[in-house]
Scaffold this active site. Sequence first.
Site, PDB file in Angstrom:
ATOM      1  N   ILE A   1      39.434  29.587  46.408  1.00  0.00           N
ATOM      2  CA  ILE A   1      40.759  30.117  46.053  1.00  0.00           C
ATOM      3  C   ILE A   1      41.392  30.713  47.311  1.00  0.00           C
ATOM      4  O   ILE A   1      40.772  31.531  47.997  1.00  0.00           O
ATOM      5  CB  ILE A   1      40.625  31.199  44.957  1.00  0.00           C
TER       6      ILE A   1
ATOM      7  N   GLN B   1      20.157  27.811  50.101  1.00  0.00           N
ATOM      8  CA  GLN B   1      19.690  28.693  49.031  1.00  0.00           C
ATOM      9  C   GLN B   1      18.614  28.058  48.160  1.00  0.00           C
ATOM     10  O   GLN B   1      18.072  28.703  47.262  1.00  0.00           O
ATOM     11  CB  GLN B   1      20.890  29.099  48.157  1.00  0.00           C
TER      12      GLN B   1
ATOM     13  N   LEU C   1      35.639  37.227  44.663  1.00  0.00           N
ATOM     14  CA  LEU C   1      36.447  37.304  43.441  1.00  0.00           C
ATOM     15  C   LEU C   1      35.692  38.000  42.321  1.00  0.00           C
ATOM     16  O   LEU C   1      34.461  37.916  42.243  1.00  0.00           O
ATOM     17  CB  LEU C   1      36.819  35.889  42.972  1.00  0.00           C
TER      18      LEU C   1
ATOM     19  N   ASP D   1      35.168  32.631  37.825  1.00  0.00           N
ATOM     20  CA  ASP D   1      36.094  33.575  38.459  1.00  0.00           C
ATOM     21  C   ASP D   1      37.258  32.848  39.157  1.00  0.00           C
ATOM     22  O   ASP D   1      38.382  33.329  39.167  1.00  0.00           O
ATOM     23  CB  ASP D   1      35.351  34.441  39.485  1.00  0.00           C
TER      24      ASP D   1
ATOM     25  N   ARG E   1      31.266  28.657  29.936  1.00  0.00           N
ATOM     26  CA  ARG E   1      31.941  29.035  31.176  1.00  0.00           C
ATOM     27  C   ARG E   1      33.455  29.052  30.997  1.00  0.00           C
ATOM     28  O   ARG E   1      34.167  29.742  31.710  1.00  0.00           O
ATOM     29  CB  ARG E   1      31.566  28.055  32.302  1.00  0.00           C
TER      30      ARG E   1
ATOM     31  N   ASP F   1      30.629  37.182  39.251  1.00  0.00           N
ATOM     32  CA  ASP F   1      29.595  36.163  39.395  1.00  0.00           C
ATOM     33  C   ASP F   1      28.403  36.490  38.487  1.00  0.00           C
ATOM     34  O   ASP F   1      27.302  36.026  38.740  1.00  0.00           O
ATOM     35  CB  ASP F   1      29.118  36.135  40.864  1.00  0.00           C
TER      36      ASP F   1
ATOM     37  N   CYS G   1      34.138  25.049  56.427  1.00  0.00           N
ATOM     38  CA  CYS G   1      35.419  24.655  55.817  1.00  0.00           C
ATOM     39  C   CYS G   1      36.368  25.843  55.691  1.00  0.00           C
ATOM     40  O   CYS G   1      37.585  25.665  55.604  1.00  0.00           O
ATOM     41  CB  CYS G   1      35.210  23.946  54.481  1.00  0.00           C
TER      42      CYS G   1
ATOM     43  N   CYS H   1      27.476  28.522  54.559  1.00  0.00           N
ATOM     44  CA  CYS H   1      28.165  27.698  55.557  1.00  0.00           C
ATOM     45  C   CYS H   1      29.625  28.130  55.548  1.00  0.00           C
ATOM     46  O   CYS H   1      30.251  28.187  54.491  1.00  0.00           O
ATOM     47  CB  CYS H   1      28.040  26.219  55.179  1.00  0.00           C
TER      48      CYS H   1
HETATM   49  S1  SF4 Z   1      41.933  23.435  55.398  1.00  0.00           S
HETATM   50 FE1  SF4 Z   1      43.924  22.613  54.719  1.00  0.00          FE
HETATM   51  S2  SF4 Z   1      43.400  21.290  52.978  1.00  0.00           S
HETATM   52 FE2  SF4 Z   1      41.636  22.628  53.329  1.00  0.00          FE
HETATM   53  S3  SF4 Z   1      41.969  24.333  51.942  1.00  0.00           S
HETATM   54 FE3  SF4 Z   1      42.847  24.929  53.939  1.00  0.00          FE
HETATM   55  S4  SF4 Z   1      45.014  24.329  53.780  1.00  0.00           S
HETATM   56 FE4  SF4 Z   1      43.941  23.301  52.116  1.00  0.00          FE
HETATM   57  S1  SF4 Z   2      31.912  22.703  55.250  1.00  0.00           S
HETATM   58 FE1  SF4 Z   2      32.178  23.586  53.176  1.00  0.00          FE
HETATM   59  S2  SF4 Z   2      31.739  21.900  51.746  1.00  0.00           S
HETATM   60 FE2  SF4 Z   2      30.955  21.310  53.759  1.00  0.00          FE
HETATM   61  S3  SF4 Z   2      28.812  21.907  53.796  1.00  0.00           S
HETATM   62 FE3  SF4 Z   2      29.968  23.647  54.650  1.00  0.00          FE
HETATM   63  S4  SF4 Z   2      30.440  24.971  52.864  1.00  0.00           S
HETATM   64 FE4  SF4 Z   2      29.789  22.974  52.046  1.00  0.00          FE
END
Ligand code: SF4
Ligand code: SF4
Length: 340
Positions: A138, A200, A149, A120, A47, A114, A223, A220
Amino acid sequence: MKKKADELGLQAFIAEAGPFAAELRILRERAARGHTVPFVTYEPARRAEPAFVLPGVKSLVAVAMPYHDLAGGPIARYARGPDYHQVLHAKLETLSRWLEENAGTAARTTIAVDTTPLIDRAVAARAGLGFYGKHGGIITYRWGSLVTLGTLLTTLSLRPDPPLESRCGACDLCIQACPTGAIVAPGEVDPLRCLSTWTQMRGSLPDWVRPALGTRVFGCDTCQEVCPYNTPHLPPPPPRNHNPASGAGSESDEDHCQELCGLATMDEATFQDTLAHTAAGWRGRNVLRRNAAVALGNLGDRRALPVLDQLVEHDPSPVVREHADWARTQIRNHGKKTGL
Ligand code: SF4
Ligand code: SF4
């Protein structure tokens, strides 16, 4: 070359093609802790070495393609629409031809979306296409992390771009927002705690995963959605007029319930027409139907009970039957409630 990429709706930055020594060390440390993605079976050494993919490689062209204009829903944004692997691959073929025609010297190129052992994200970070966010993705300046990517490996020597410093600063919104605490350290996601991984996986889902999935059916976005670099690019969430006092839920809940019922019961022809050719289709129809059944249990809308009864009694898939049974028990025990 960057202008050509721009015309194709991509952003492109260049990195030199030496081995990724720091990434190799991190991959090995994570493997020792059991933090490996179950679907990625390549050896870490492969990798981290671009020359394994293209002998004689000199430069790596890191590219990003945006998907920020897609609305939220039970299928993660990146996996909706035509499979990004194919769309980006076709664009990279055009870019590769352009590069070879304009290089003035013979060159070999290989496309990675991928589809090779190459990481990547590591290429993108080295090329300054973006920086690693604490959520592990990223982050590009133009589109945040709402990008797919890819990499063009070439035997041409191209002038590299400088890498970017991390711009997360003191922010930890993604770490706070993750429903399962899967971001165990800045930039490090434990794949076996991450809900995207579990959507998955084949087979029976562990008990702790089922309620945590909420109404996610594939992937998901949580985040990504809280990241300040993404929020300006995201369409506003659709209005939801949920009235918790009502046992049946609102009209928008009804739409949601119908959508999930449709996914849980979709036949092969519908799957082929709608999802088989998206990035969500690669694990097959029954994984998505299983997840949709779990999502119905978490949505908690009693209007789903006849559909779940039908699945439990007549569905040919034991996994779908088992999860539909779990879902109807959730609804019967808890009535109307919302998922995560
Ligand atoms: S939510 Fe905040 S800590 Fe998380 S990736 Fe984005 S900028 Fe960075
Ligand atoms: S918020 Fe981000 S790290 Fe958490 S379960 Fe969902 S995809 Fe995974």
